[in-house]
Design a protein around this motif. Sequence first.
Motif, PDB file in Angstrom:
ATOM      1  N   ARG A  35      45.908 106.011  37.440  1.00  0.00           N
ATOM      2  CA  ARG A  35      44.851 106.548  38.301  1.00  0.00           C
ATOM      3  C   ARG A  35      44.330 107.856  37.730  1.00  0.00           C
ATOM      4  O   ARG A  35      43.137 108.121  37.734  1.00  0.00           O
TER       5      ARG A  35
ATOM      6  N   PHE B  90      40.126 115.721  40.376  1.00  0.00           N
ATOM      7  CA  PHE B  90      40.739 116.264  41.590  1.00  0.00           C
ATOM      8  C   PHE B  90      42.243 116.037  41.594  1.00  0.00           C
ATOM      9  O   PHE B  90      42.754 115.117  40.953  1.00  0.00           O
ATOM     10  N   GLN B  91      42.905 116.877  42.387  1.00  0.00           N
ATOM     11  CA  GLN B  91      44.363 116.810  42.458  1.00  0.00           C
ATOM     12  C   GLN B  91      44.871 115.417  42.821  1.00  0.00           C
ATOM     13  O   GLN B  91      45.795 114.909  42.221  1.00  0.00           O
ATOM     14  N   ASN B  92      44.249 114.803  43.834  1.00  0.00           N
ATOM     15  CA  ASN B  92      44.660 113.445  44.195  1.00  0.00           C
ATOM     16  C   ASN B  92      43.710 112.399  43.628  1.00  0.00           C
ATOM     17  O   ASN B  92      43.604 111.307  44.137  1.00  0.00           O
TER      18      ASN B  92
ATOM     19  N   LEU C 254      41.573  97.422  41.135  1.00  0.00           N
ATOM     20  CA  LEU C 254      41.221  98.439  42.132  1.00  0.00           C
ATOM     21  C   LEU C 254      42.256  99.561  42.055  1.00  0.00           C
ATOM     22  O   LEU C 254      43.399  99.324  41.635  1.00  0.00           O
ATOM     23  N   PRO C 255      41.880 100.760  42.474  1.00  0.00           N
ATOM     24  CA  PRO C 255      42.806 101.900  42.350  1.00  0.00           C
ATOM     25  C   PRO C 255      44.200 101.634  42.923  1.00  0.00           C
ATOM     26  O   PRO C 255      45.193 102.071  42.353  1.00  0.00           O
ATOM     27  N   HIS C 256      44.260 100.908  44.050  1.00  0.00           N
ATOM     28  CA  HIS C 256      45.589 100.723  44.648  1.00  0.00           C
ATOM     29  C   HIS C 256      46.476  99.805  43.820  1.00  0.00           C
ATOM     30  O   HIS C 256      47.656  99.678  44.096  1.00  0.00           O
TER      31      HIS C 256
ATOM     32  N   PHE D 285      30.104 104.964  37.779  1.00  0.00           N
ATOM     33  CA  PHE D 285      29.356 105.535  38.911  1.00  0.00           C
ATOM     34  C   PHE D 285      28.393 106.651  38.486  1.00  0.00           C
ATOM     35  O   PHE D 285      27.198 106.603  38.785  1.00  0.00           O
TER      36      PHE D 285
ATOM     37  N   ARG E 170      36.375 108.966  34.455  1.00  0.00           N
ATOM     38  CA  ARG E 170      35.204 109.051  35.324  1.00  0.00           C
ATOM     39  C   ARG E 170      34.519 110.410  35.171  1.00  0.00           C
ATOM     40  O   ARG E 170      33.291 110.502  35.131  1.00  0.00           O
TER      41      ARG E 170
ATOM     42  N   ALA F 182      40.849 111.450  43.891  1.00  0.00           N
ATOM     43  CA  ALA F 182      39.635 111.125  44.651  1.00  0.00           C
ATOM     44  C   ALA F 182      38.903 109.939  44.050  1.00  0.00           C
ATOM     45  O   ALA F 182      37.683 109.959  43.913  1.00  0.00           O
ATOM     46  N   LEU F 183      39.638 108.903  43.679  1.00  0.00           N
ATOM     47  CA  LEU F 183      38.984 107.694  43.163  1.00  0.00           C
ATOM     48  C   LEU F 183      38.281 106.975  44.308  1.00  0.00           C
ATOM     49  O   LEU F 183      38.690 107.098  45.457  1.00  0.00           O
ATOM     50  N   PHE F 184      37.225 106.246  43.982  1.00  0.00           N
ATOM     51  CA  PHE F 184      36.554 105.437  45.002  1.00  0.00           C
ATOM     52  C   PHE F 184      37.384 104.179  45.174  1.00  0.00           C
ATOM     53  O   PHE F 184      37.431 103.314  44.293  1.00  0.00           O
ATOM     54  N   ARG F 185      38.038 104.065  46.320  1.00  0.00           N
ATOM     55  CA  ARG F 185      39.111 103.073  46.433  1.00  0.00           C
ATOM     56  C   ARG F 185      38.609 101.641  46.520  1.00  0.00           C
ATOM     57  O   ARG F 185      39.354 100.709  46.269  1.00  0.00           O
ATOM     58  N   HIS F 186      37.348 101.462  46.889  1.00  0.00           N
ATOM     59  CA  HIS F 186      36.832 100.088  46.980  1.00  0.00           C
ATOM     60  C   HIS F 186      36.102  99.680  45.707  1.00  0.00           C
ATOM     61  O   HIS F 186      35.499  98.634  45.656  1.00  0.00           O
ATOM     62  N   MET F 187      36.130 100.550  44.683  1.00  0.00           N
ATOM     63  CA  MET F 187      35.484 100.202  43.416  1.00  0.00           C
ATOM     64  C   MET F 187      36.546  99.957  42.353  1.00  0.00           C
ATOM     65  O   MET F 187      37.601 100.592  42.358  1.00  0.00           O
TER      66      MET F 187
END
Lengths: 355, 275, 298
Positions: A141, A83-85, A132-134, A100, A148, A87-92
């Motif tokens: 990312r 996805f453009q942004n 984590l992603p952040h 996943f 993924r 769309a990573l699962f931010r808490h994983m």
Amino acid sequence: MANSYIEVKNINKKFGSFSAVNDVSFTIEKGKLIGLLGPSGGGKTTILRILAGLEYADSGDIYFDGQRVNEVLPQDRGIGFVFQNYALFRHMTVFQNIAFGLEVKKWPKQKVKDRVFELIELTGLSGLENRLPHQLSGGQRQRVAFARALAPQPSLLLLDEPFAAIDAKVRKELRSWLAETIAKIGITSIFVTHDQDEAVEVANEILIINQGKLEQMGSPIEIYKNPHTPFVASFIGQSTIIENFHELKGFDHEIGSTRAVVRPEFMDLGKPGEINFASAAQKAVVKNVFFRGSNWEIEVQVGNHIFYAFRSLEKEQLRVGDEVLLLIHRMYAFNDNQTVIIENRLKEDPMPVII
Amino acid sequence: MFFFGKRNVLPGFRRTFGFTVLYLSLIVLIPLSGVVWNTLGMSWLDFWETVTSDRVIASFKVSFLCALVAAFLNLVFGFIVAWALERYSFWGKRFFDNLIDLPFALPTAVAGIALTALYAPNGWIGRFFEPFDIQIAYTQIGITIALMFIGLPFVVRTVQPIIQELDKEVEEAAVILGASRLRTFFRVIFPQLIPALLTGFALAFARGVGEYGSVVFISGNMPFKTEIAPLLIMTKLEQYDYAGATAIALVMLIISFAILLLINIIQAKSNKTSL
Amino acid sequence: MAGIVTKKAGSGGDLRPPHISEPKIVKWILIAISIIFLCSIVLLPLIIVLFESLKNGIGLYLESIVEPDAMSALLLTITVAVITVPLNSFFGICAAWAITKFQFRGKNFLISLIDVPFAVSPVISGLIFILLLGTNSALGAWFESYNIQIIFALPGIVLATMFVTFPFIARELIPLMQAQGIQEEEAAASLGASGWKIFWRVTFPNIKWGLLYGMILCNARAIGEFGAVSVVSGHIRGETNTLPLHVEILYNEYQFTAAFAVSSLLVFIALLTIIVKSFIEWKTHQQQSQMQEVDHHG
């Protein structure tokens, strides 16, 4: 086509009264890297989402490997989507994100682990698996999103503006990396972009989409050399549109229309004496001079036409107000939604008058 | 190079900051510090005996238990309501959405008598439970219902914007990777909502523990059974037992501030992981 | 692009495409739960107030409302709101200006302190003013020596109400002004505008709806506050009774119709509050989307 892997036939999609995709058909061969190129809001992303099964076409058919997939759910189409942004699962963590899709498919634990680490290696994310992603940079990312999507071994990879959210510095490096990696894996891939440099550099083939229509499909060089429609001619490369080319020296062709596109590389610009076919050139006045790093871009006026031409840094510097000669070698003229290449006739004159 | 972003060309900092601190001190800080000041006047033994007397402990139990149950029920139902309002379209949706704010706008006393009339044994709802020997008004169930009314908007209005901001693409990513809707919800959506749910829960709980107006009418105010801590403070004040009232108030204040601190920690943590 | 897609999809019956939505049956169950829950907890209490107040005829209803004690309670309630809301508004604007337009240490701590009254039980909010200004306290005794009564009188009720509604307006303005930044004000200052001029010409137009929003909420709470006012009022009929306290007295005297009739006045104020609130939300939402459009074209 025996090799065709994806076949799209006459798909249409409307959102309310807005026609997002208008009778688009194309085929894609296995293993190719395809760029969907066009201005924002032109329907590229919608086409990609229809291929993924995230939107449904109002009419038309889609075949993957000969199978009609119109009604197949997104998860059963064997695709990966970036996805453009991202769309990573931010808490994983990075590891959990990549794993996943494999856990959903109930792969055994050890196999999941092996596959994830294989991808972490491939994407150069080693050592970051517990982040984590952040805690990652934009480029990292993007690699996680890529890994993924690839993890469940899809047969088609779809990427929506994969480089749009990355800053310019990293973007170039990342896109050549992505092109190489996709080539290495050999997975059929389609990516959406509005940036022609990106499409030209990365894609094997480009589909130009404008206002929901497929304008042209072909290799980058084909599209560049032989644009089929006025839109393609003006969209690809840098260009100036001329309403009436009869006003210019050497272009008295009667083709039923007087509109044409001129590109900087179709022109020579210089002081009298620097130009070979002076009789085929027009007098022009320098309106502006821009330094473009590796050359000068000169804005000149001929009558009421404005042209942009390039000039080598090695040559004598031009100043605003200088009188110069502009030699136009050729143009793309439009004739009923078709483009014709027309050459400067005076240049071909068997007995040029040499002053 | 000389300005480190601290200098500012705008005027009025001294005056507005000064007034803010002054007004804050006069209206909030000085009066509040009176609670601590007055408790300091008590001996430790008196304080301890007051706050651990059977009746006080019982009232704390009622207040905390009911507030906890109400906040939990609000967590469940408030989440469902917020989800339905954000994700589905249905008839009367805008009306129900605005209705959520009613507990913020309606005086608690009015809510109290209205809920009592509704849930009393002969009330519109209470009469359906009467045959089963279930009494709602004048029991802890009634208190819990009043606290649910009071706490509902805290949960809904905290969770709603987070549901709205959820990235659609994240859900699509999960779908493409093959996750079922249930799995997508529990593995992908729900974890993102946890901080907001916890915050809403804590806000509803904090409000519930201290609530007075809506509860006194429906509770029946039986000591040891349906007497809430704020009511006990009120009773002690009416008996001019200021020391006793202050001691209970101090315990409640400490607990409230602990909850407030907890909420701030949750918020700070969830802000850190946002992309 | 994505924006267009979601908006267009939203205009239909389903807000989301099926692959990222729940099955129809789950959806309808959740909607049903929501509606039943909201009706039994929020909507029915509202209706029962109107029903009970009109049960014995419109004559008794009007009689209960125009009765002198009720009118004086209404007057007192309005007086309290008229004093409280402007003072808290002024404070809210000052606090938001100092906090959002300047950098200083301890800013977050200051914001937390402003939030404190939210966390305090209403009864305790009243108690603290009795401790501070009651006849037993030094300050209260001093006021009494000048024959100024604070507790069990209007000043006490106003103070308790100010405490309870203290954070409302500041809390509304701080995030709003934070989001707006200080660039516009700096531009105005660089053009030589004075402080007042900057505020009225640049800041105020940007925050007026947010301010009104905060004032509406503050007003609703000021009118409806029960616990804190109950502690400091002394319940003197016709003198220190606000509307909510009057409701309590009537209810405890088993004058149910009168209690619900007075309540219905408060219900109308609450409904009006919600309508205005909803209007402001719609208005600001509209402004935001307009701003976004301007950004897109720019």
